[in-house]
Design a protein around this motif. Structure first.
Motif, short mmCIF file in Angstrom:
data_model
loop_
_atom_site.label_atom_id
_atom_site.label_comp_id
_atom_site.label_asym_id
_atom_site.label_seq_id
_atom_site.Cartn_x
_atom_site.Cartn_y
_atom_site.Cartn_z
N VAL A 104 59.86 -13.05 -1.55
CA VAL A 104 58.91 -14.02 -2.07
C VAL A 104 58.53 -15.00 -0.97
O VAL A 104 59.37 -15.48 -0.21
CB VAL A 104 59.52 -14.79 -3.26
N ASP A 105 57.24 -15.29 -0.86
CA ASP A 105 56.75 -16.24 0.13
C ASP A 105 56.50 -17.59 -0.56
O ASP A 105 55.47 -17.77 -1.21
CB ASP A 105 55.45 -15.72 0.75
N PRO A 106 57.40 -18.54 -0.44
CA PRO A 106 57.24 -19.82 -1.14
C PRO A 106 56.06 -20.64 -0.63
O PRO A 106 55.57 -21.51 -1.34
CB PRO A 106 58.57 -20.53 -0.87
N ARG A 107 55.59 -20.35 0.56
CA ARG A 107 54.46 -21.11 1.09
C ARG A 107 53.19 -20.86 0.29
O ARG A 107 52.29 -21.69 0.27
CB ARG A 107 54.23 -20.75 2.56
N GLN A 108 53.11 -19.72 -0.36
CA GLN A 108 51.95 -19.43 -1.20
C GLN A 108 52.25 -19.67 -2.67
O GLN A 108 51.55 -20.43 -3.34
CB GLN A 108 51.51 -17.97 -0.98
N CYS A 109 53.28 -19.01 -3.17
CA CYS A 109 53.51 -19.02 -4.62
C CYS A 109 54.03 -20.35 -5.14
O CYS A 109 53.93 -20.63 -6.33
CB CYS A 109 54.48 -17.89 -4.96
N ALA A 110 54.58 -21.18 -4.26
CA ALA A 110 55.04 -22.51 -4.69
C ALA A 110 53.88 -23.50 -4.79
O ALA A 110 54.03 -24.58 -5.35
CB ALA A 110 56.09 -23.04 -3.71
N ARG A 111 52.73 -23.14 -4.24
CA ARG A 111 51.55 -24.01 -4.28
C ARG A 111 50.73 -23.78 -5.55
O ARG A 111 50.80 -22.71 -6.16
CB ARG A 111 50.64 -23.74 -3.08
N ALA A 112 49.95 -24.76 -5.93
CA ALA A 112 48.95 -24.54 -6.96
C ALA A 112 47.95 -23.51 -6.45
O ALA A 112 47.71 -23.40 -5.24
CB ALA A 112 48.24 -25.85 -7.28
N VAL A 113 47.37 -22.73 -7.36
CA VAL A 113 46.43 -21.69 -6.96
C VAL A 113 45.30 -22.28 -6.12
O VAL A 113 44.84 -21.67 -5.14
CB VAL A 113 45.87 -20.96 -8.20
N THR A 114 44.84 -23.46 -6.47
CA THR A 114 43.72 -24.08 -5.75
C THR A 114 44.07 -24.42 -4.30
O THR A 114 43.17 -24.66 -3.49
CB THR A 114 43.27 -25.35 -6.48
N ASP A 115 45.37 -24.44 -3.96
CA ASP A 115 45.81 -24.80 -2.61
C ASP A 115 46.23 -23.59 -1.78
O ASP A 115 46.65 -23.74 -0.63
CB ASP A 115 46.98 -25.78 -2.67
#
Length: 245
Positions: free
Chosen positions: A43-54
């Motif tokens: 899992v890549d937390p840099r993407q999935c931990a962000r809101a979709v808009t970010d």
């Protein structure tokens, strides 16, 4: 379509689609691309931990649906196990199911939710594996299924037994059944299932994968699944990601 790429992975849940039919790229049962290790689940937390808009660039994220699956009785202990958005079902000593589910997208846009369900059935030492893919949202093209038979013995470490079996599939039907010849090596084995696809207007490809239950060779020379596979299910990989063009 197996490219090295950005791995954004997770774990899976069961969703099925009842259509049939396909467009062939290889003869049935013929090996496709060279065998290799299953794609890692990371899992890549840099993407999935962000809101979709970010979010920036391609992504695929975990969708935890285990609670929903158990409540809907699609799977129930001790015959099944869910972890994250991944589910495995023991149906009988000759049949089991493994599934993967999750949302994917590019940048601030969610392109859709996808699922892959694989139903594995042994008849003697021959394996039949029915793939079912479902996608909501953006149109999917270049859909490809891959089945890989793995050495599941303690010393095998999940290494491929044979080359991959690959099939290009019509996204409108999104289902195909692989029929593999008997495995005469007499080792414990499991199946690696993968679906890979592209979306018009976006570079690269997305994919999901799930590994099936472990089977062993019985006294009659046929293969069967273990009677109590929960501990095996707890360690099986499933996930998804993106491969750069």
């Amino acid at each position: 379509m197996h490219h090295l790429g950005l791995f954004i992975a997770g774990l899976a849940c069961s969703v099925a689609l009842g259509a049939t039919g396909f467009t062939s790229a290889h003869a049935e049962g013929a090996p496709g691309r060279s065998a290799g290790s299953p794609r890692p689940a990371a899992v890549d937390p840099r993407q999935c931990a962000r809101a979709v808009t970010d979010r920036v660039g391609p992504w695929w994220c975990v969708e935890d649906a285990s609670e929903t699956v158990v409540r809907s009785s699609r799977i129930a202990p001790p015959e099944g196990f869910c972890r994250g958005s991944g589910c495995w079902t023991w149906i009988s000593v000759f049949e089991s199911k493994a599934s993967v589910l999750g949302p994917y997208g590019y940048g601030a846009r969610t392109l859709g939710d996808v699922s892959l369900t694989a139903l594995d059935t042994y008849s003697g030492s021959a394996l039949k594996s029915r793939f079912t893919f479902r996608s909501s949202g953006a149109a999917v093209r270049d859909l490809e299924f891959t089945l890989r038979r793995l050495d599941a013995s303690r010393d095998g470490s999940g290494t491929p037994i044979t080359d991959d079996f690959v099939r290009s599939v019509d996204p409108l039907t999104s289902q195909y059944t692989f029929r593999l010849p008997p495995n005469a090596r007499g080792i414990e084995q499991s199946s690696y299932h993968e679906a890979e696809w592209s979306v018009p207007g976006y570079p690269g490809t997305w994919y999901v994968f799930v590994r099936g239950l472990q089977a062993f060779r019985d006294a009659n020379g046929g293969y069967r699944f273990y009677d109590s596979p929960i501990e095996i299910m707890e360690s099986l990989p499933a996930g998804g990601g993106y491969a750069a063009p």
